[in-house]
Design a protein around this motif. Structure first.
Motif, PDB file in Angstrom:
ATOM      1  N   GLY A  13       0.819  -1.211   0.000  1.00  0.00           N
ATOM      2  CA  GLY A  13       0.000   0.000   0.000  1.00  0.00           C
ATOM      3  C   GLY A  13       0.849   1.255   0.000  1.00  0.00           C
ATOM      4  N   ALA A  14       1.929   1.249   0.792  1.00  0.00           N
ATOM      5  CA  ALA A  14       2.806   2.418   0.849  1.00  0.00           C
ATOM      6  C   ALA A  14       3.487   2.655  -0.491  1.00  0.00           C
ATOM      7  CB  ALA A  14       3.842   2.238   1.952  1.00  0.00           C
ATOM      8  N   LEU A  15       3.880   1.582  -1.175  1.00  0.00           N
ATOM      9  CA  LEU A  15       4.533   1.726  -2.475  1.00  0.00           C
ATOM     10  C   LEU A  15       3.559   2.198  -3.541  1.00  0.00           C
ATOM     11  CD1 LEU A  15       6.853  -1.419  -2.477  1.00  0.00           C
ATOM     12  CD2 LEU A  15       7.498   0.970  -2.103  1.00  0.00           C
ATOM     13  N   THR A  16       2.317   1.744  -3.465  1.00  0.00           N
ATOM     14  CA  THR A  16       1.302   2.224  -4.397  1.00  0.00           C
ATOM     15  C   THR A  16       1.105   3.722  -4.247  1.00  0.00           C
ATOM     16  OG1 THR A  16       0.137   0.096  -4.419  1.00  0.00           O
ATOM     17  CG2 THR A  16      -1.131   2.035  -5.074  1.00  0.00           C
ATOM     18  N   ASP A  17       1.019   4.183  -3.012  1.00  0.00           N
ATOM     19  CA  ASP A  17       0.887   5.625  -2.769  1.00  0.00           C
ATOM     20  C   ASP A  17       2.117   6.374  -3.259  1.00  0.00           C
ATOM     21  OD1 ASP A  17      -1.548   5.115  -1.594  1.00  0.00           O
ATOM     22  OD2 ASP A  17      -0.783   5.188   0.461  1.00  0.00           O
ATOM     23  N   LEU A  18       3.278   5.760  -3.091  1.00  0.00           N
ATOM     24  CA  LEU A  18       4.523   6.412  -3.489  1.00  0.00           C
ATOM     25  C   LEU A  18       4.584   6.629  -4.999  1.00  0.00           C
ATOM     26  CD1 LEU A  18       7.448   7.301  -2.770  1.00  0.00           C
ATOM     27  CD2 LEU A  18       8.120   4.923  -3.111  1.00  0.00           C
ATOM     28  N   LEU A  19       4.159   5.629  -5.770  1.00  0.00           N
ATOM     29  CA  LEU A  19       4.250   5.721  -7.222  1.00  0.00           C
ATOM     30  C   LEU A  19       3.150   6.575  -7.835  1.00  0.00           C
ATOM     31  CD1 LEU A  19       5.193   2.068  -8.198  1.00  0.00           C
ATOM     32  CD2 LEU A  19       6.633   4.091  -8.272  1.00  0.00           C
ATOM     33  N   ASP A  20       2.104   6.819  -7.082  1.00  0.00           N
ATOM     34  CA  ASP A  20       0.994   7.620  -7.597  1.00  0.00           C
ATOM     35  C   ASP A  20       1.505   9.025  -7.935  1.00  0.00           C
ATOM     36  OD1 ASP A  20      -1.550   8.344  -8.356  1.00  0.00           O
ATOM     37  OD2 ASP A  20      -2.158   8.911  -6.327  1.00  0.00           O
ATOM     38  N   GLY A  21       1.395   9.408  -9.192  1.00  0.00           N
ATOM     39  CA  GLY A  21       1.842  10.731  -9.616  1.00  0.00           C
ATOM     40  C   GLY A  21       3.219  10.751 -10.229  1.00  0.00           C
ATOM     41  N   LEU A  22       3.995   9.668 -10.097  1.00  0.00           N
ATOM     42  CA  LEU A  22       5.308   9.620 -10.721  1.00  0.00           C
ATOM     43  C   LEU A  22       5.140   9.229 -12.188  1.00  0.00           C
ATOM     44  CD1 LEU A  22       8.411   9.762 -10.250  1.00  0.00           C
ATOM     45  CD2 LEU A  22       8.334   7.285  -9.903  1.00  0.00           C
ATOM     46  N   PRO A  23       5.597  10.050 -13.152  1.00  0.00           N
ATOM     47  CA  PRO A  23       5.419   9.731 -14.574  1.00  0.00           C
ATOM     48  C   PRO A  23       6.006   8.368 -14.901  1.00  0.00           C
ATOM     49  CG  PRO A  23       6.200  11.985 -14.310  1.00  0.00           C
ATOM     50  CD  PRO A  23       6.261  11.351 -12.955  1.00  0.00           C
ATOM     51  N   PRO A  24       5.233   7.491 -15.534  1.00  0.00           N
ATOM     52  CA  PRO A  24       5.721   6.128 -15.820  1.00  0.00           C
ATOM     53  C   PRO A  24       7.018   6.115 -16.618  1.00  0.00           C
ATOM     54  CG  PRO A  24       3.354   6.268 -16.180  1.00  0.00           C
ATOM     55  CD  PRO A  24       3.825   7.670 -15.930  1.00  0.00           C
ATOM     56  N   LYS A  25       7.176   7.035 -17.587  1.00  0.00           N
ATOM     57  CA  LYS A  25       8.392   7.063 -18.392  1.00  0.00           C
ATOM     58  C   LYS A  25       9.610   7.382 -17.525  1.00  0.00           C
ATOM     59  CE  LYS A  25      10.473   9.130 -22.510  1.00  0.00           C
ATOM     60  NZ  LYS A  25      10.284  10.089 -23.638  1.00  0.00           N
ATOM     61  N   GLN A  26       9.453   8.336 -16.622  1.00  0.00           N
ATOM     62  CA  GLN A  26      10.555   8.702 -15.738  1.00  0.00           C
ATOM     63  C   GLN A  26      10.916   7.528 -14.829  1.00  0.00           C
ATOM     64  OE1 GLN A  26       9.694  12.027 -13.186  1.00  0.00           O
ATOM     65  NE2 GLN A  26      11.785  12.175 -12.396  1.00  0.00           N
ATOM     66  N   ALA A  27       9.889   6.871 -14.295  1.00  0.00           N
ATOM     67  CA  ALA A  27      10.136   5.716 -13.432  1.00  0.00           C
ATOM     68  C   ALA A  27      10.842   4.605 -14.199  1.00  0.00           C
ATOM     69  CB  ALA A  27       8.830   5.213 -12.838  1.00  0.00           C
ATOM     70  N   ALA A  28      10.396   4.346 -15.447  1.00  0.00           N
ATOM     71  CA  ALA A  28      10.992   3.275 -16.245  1.00  0.00           C
ATOM     72  C   ALA A  28      12.454   3.562 -16.555  1.00  0.00           C
ATOM     73  CB  ALA A  28      10.199   3.091 -17.536  1.00  0.00           C
ATOM     74  N   GLN A  29      12.778   4.810 -16.870  1.00  0.00           N
ATOM     75  CA  GLN A  29      14.175   5.167 -17.147  1.00  0.00           C
ATOM     76  C   GLN A  29      15.047   4.961 -15.911  1.00  0.00           C
ATOM     77  OE1 GLN A  29      13.682   9.206 -18.524  1.00  0.00           O
ATOM     78  NE2 GLN A  29      13.494   8.595 -20.680  1.00  0.00           N
ATOM     79  N   ALA A  30      14.529   5.364 -14.765  1.00  0.00           N
ATOM     80  CA  ALA A  30      15.286   5.180 -13.528  1.00  0.00           C
ATOM     81  C   ALA A  30      15.470   3.697 -13.226  1.00  0.00           C
ATOM     82  CB  ALA A  30      14.584   5.879 -12.374  1.00  0.00           C
ATOM     83  N   VAL A  31      14.426   2.901 -13.475  1.00  0.00           N
ATOM     84  CA  VAL A  31      14.516   1.463 -13.232  1.00  0.00           C
ATOM     85  C   VAL A  31      15.583   0.836 -14.131  1.00  0.00           C
ATOM     86  CG1 VAL A  31      13.308  -0.725 -13.554  1.00  0.00           C
ATOM     87  CG2 VAL A  31      12.203   1.129 -12.316  1.00  0.00           C
ATOM     88  N   ASP A  32      15.623   1.238 -15.406  1.00  0.00           N
ATOM     89  CA  ASP A  32      16.634   0.693 -16.321  1.00  0.00           C
ATOM     90  C   ASP A  32      18.038   0.957 -15.799  1.00  0.00           C
ATOM     91  OD1 ASP A  32      14.752  -0.290 -18.042  1.00  0.00           O
ATOM     92  OD2 ASP A  32      14.824   1.416 -19.426  1.00  0.00           O
ATOM     93  N   ARG A  33      18.280   2.158 -15.328  1.00  0.00           N
ATOM     94  CA  ARG A  33      19.607   2.495 -14.818  1.00  0.00           C
ATOM     95  C   ARG A  33      19.913   1.709 -13.546  1.00  0.00           C
ATOM     96  NH1 ARG A  33      22.038   5.688 -11.315  1.00  0.00           N
ATOM     97  NH2 ARG A  33      20.101   6.605 -10.551  1.00  0.00           N
ATOM     98  N   LEU A  34      18.900   1.557 -12.697  1.00  0.00           N
ATOM     99  CA  LEU A  34      19.108   0.823 -11.459  1.00  0.00           C
ATOM    100  C   LEU A  34      19.374  -0.656 -11.721  1.00  0.00           C
ATOM    101  CD1 LEU A  34      16.336   2.549  -9.357  1.00  0.00           C
ATOM    102  CD2 LEU A  34      18.782   2.659  -8.911  1.00  0.00           C
ATOM    103  N   ILE A  35      18.706  -1.221 -12.728  1.00  0.00           N
ATOM    104  CA  ILE A  35      18.956  -2.619 -13.077  1.00  0.00           C
ATOM    105  C   ILE A  35      20.410  -2.791 -13.506  1.00  0.00           C
ATOM    106  CG2 ILE A  35      18.436  -4.430 -14.755  1.00  0.00           C
ATOM    107  CD1 ILE A  35      15.533  -3.476 -14.731  1.00  0.00           C
ATOM    108  N   ALA A  36      20.917  -1.832 -14.298  1.00  0.00           N
ATOM    109  CA  ALA A  36      22.305  -1.902 -14.743  1.00  0.00           C
ATOM    110  C   ALA A  36      23.249  -1.861 -13.548  1.00  0.00           C
ATOM    111  CB  ALA A  36      22.603  -0.753 -15.706  1.00  0.00           C
ATOM    112  N   ASN A  37      22.965  -1.005 -12.570  1.00  0.00           N
ATOM    113  CA  ASN A  37      23.796  -0.939 -11.365  1.00  0.00           C
ATOM    114  C   ASN A  37      23.673  -2.218 -10.544  1.00  0.00           C
ATOM    115  OD1 ASN A  37      25.239   1.752 -10.739  1.00  0.00           O
ATOM    116  ND2 ASN A  37      23.293   2.402 -11.597  1.00  0.00           N
TER     117      ASN A  37
END
Length: 329
Positions: A13-37
């Motif tokens: 529930g806390a993570l759902t609230d956290l992601l609410d409002g975060l642009p999906p494209k921005q989140a996906a780009q950050a996830v790609d970089r984090l996966i590489a790390n």
């Protein structure tokens, strides 16, 4: 445990609230970089999590899986130390606090807790997410460089989850030694890869040399029977994912399986499993094949058939990572 289910639901529930409002494209780009790390092997002096968007993406990408992996390791440890409850906890390199959630899910009650991490944005978001869990509202979130210079205050339990990969060999050794010097119990979790297992084996050796007894997953504190380079010891935890979580991670299933390696050790007496299931059980017609690591310091396969009665029924219910034979009701 009911408390772990509750913690898992609170975290989702806390993570759902956290992601609410975060642009999906921005989140996906950050996830790609984090996966590489996350998959990389090059230590860095710069925090991997640079800003709130990075931390939000990290929390969506890694926090549920880290929680389930650490919770699985802690439950195996708790089974080996019945009646023991940590009076204090330090989470080294804890980021947004997944291991802290897992400790609270394993042992109920209040205790002094400190989360140490170099990334201030991660600590800030961890503090924010923790507001959803009444058991974590008094956690101390402290910025600290994780490495050779780290000094830890005395505590009952130190957790180190998905951190050793980010450190140099010298810093890894120094961190494990610092944890051993400060704690009565140490639980270390790494990715379930050959490299992650190698780091766990190295840490395990340092803990044993410091006088710790191995509580889990191993049935003994002697050398691992796996011949280096031939295989690696790892386990799997099932992770439920929300629709937002699936969107950010680019997956379609309602779950994923997190592979992890771990060691849990204590300075006080422990009662490890007689043997542990180290591969997914193979269920055949009228029989179950179990690959076990046993107290005799060797790997073996045992076949449990219908002729074994209750033991056969238990074998059909056994899971990868379980103690064997199962404890009496």
């Amino acid at each position: 445990m009911n408390v772990s289910v509750s913690a898992s639901e609170l975290l989702r529930g806390a993570l759902t609230d956290l992601l609410d409002g975060l642009p999906p494209k921005q989140a996906a780009q950050a996830v790609d970089r984090l996966i590489a790390n996350y998959r990389g092997a090059t230590p860095t002096d710069a925090p991997i999590l640079r800003d709130r968007a990075d931390v939000a993406a990290y929390a969506a990408y890694r926090m549920p899986a880290t929680f389930e992996a650490v919770r699985s390791a802690l439950e195996a440890f708790a089974d080996a130390v019945p009646g023991w409850v940590p009076g204090g906890h330090v989470d080294v390199g804890g980021g947004t606090g997944a291991a802290t959630w897992a400790v609270g899910a394993t042992w109920s009650g209040q205790r002094p807790v400190t989360v140490l991490d170099w990334a201030e944005p991660a600590l800030a978001l961890g503090r924010e997410i923790a507001d959803a869990n009444p058991a974590l509202r008094d956690v101390r979130w402290q910025r600290a460089r994780i490495g050779a210079a780290l000094a830890l205050d005395a505590t009952d339990l130190v957790t180190v989850s998905y951190v050793l990969n980010e450190l140099s060999a010298a810093d890894r050794a120094a961190l494990v030694d610092a944890a051993a010097a400060a704690a009565q119990a140490v639980v270390i979790v790494e990715p379930g890869t050959p490299d992650g297992y190698a780091r766990i084996i190295e840490a395990r050796g340092r803990l044993v040399a410091a006088g710790f007894r191995i509580a889990a997953p191993c049935p003994h504190s002697a050398a691992c029977p796996i011949v280096p380079g031939t295989d690696w010891c790892h386990f799997s935890a099932r992770v439920s994912r929300s629709s937002l979580h699936r969107q950010v991670k680019g997956g379609s299933l309602a779950y994923e399986d997190e592979k992890f390696s771990y060691v849990a050790a204590a300075r006080f007496p422990v009662a490890p499993a007689s043997a542990r299931v180290v591969r997914r059980p193979q269920i055949r017609k009228g029989q179950v094949l179990l690959d076990l690591c046993g107290a005799e310091e060797r790997l073996e396969r045992t076949t449990v058939t219908k002729r074994h009665g209750e033991l056969y029924r238990a074998a059909r219910d056994a899971d990868w990572g379980d103690a064997w034979p199962p404890p009496a009701p």
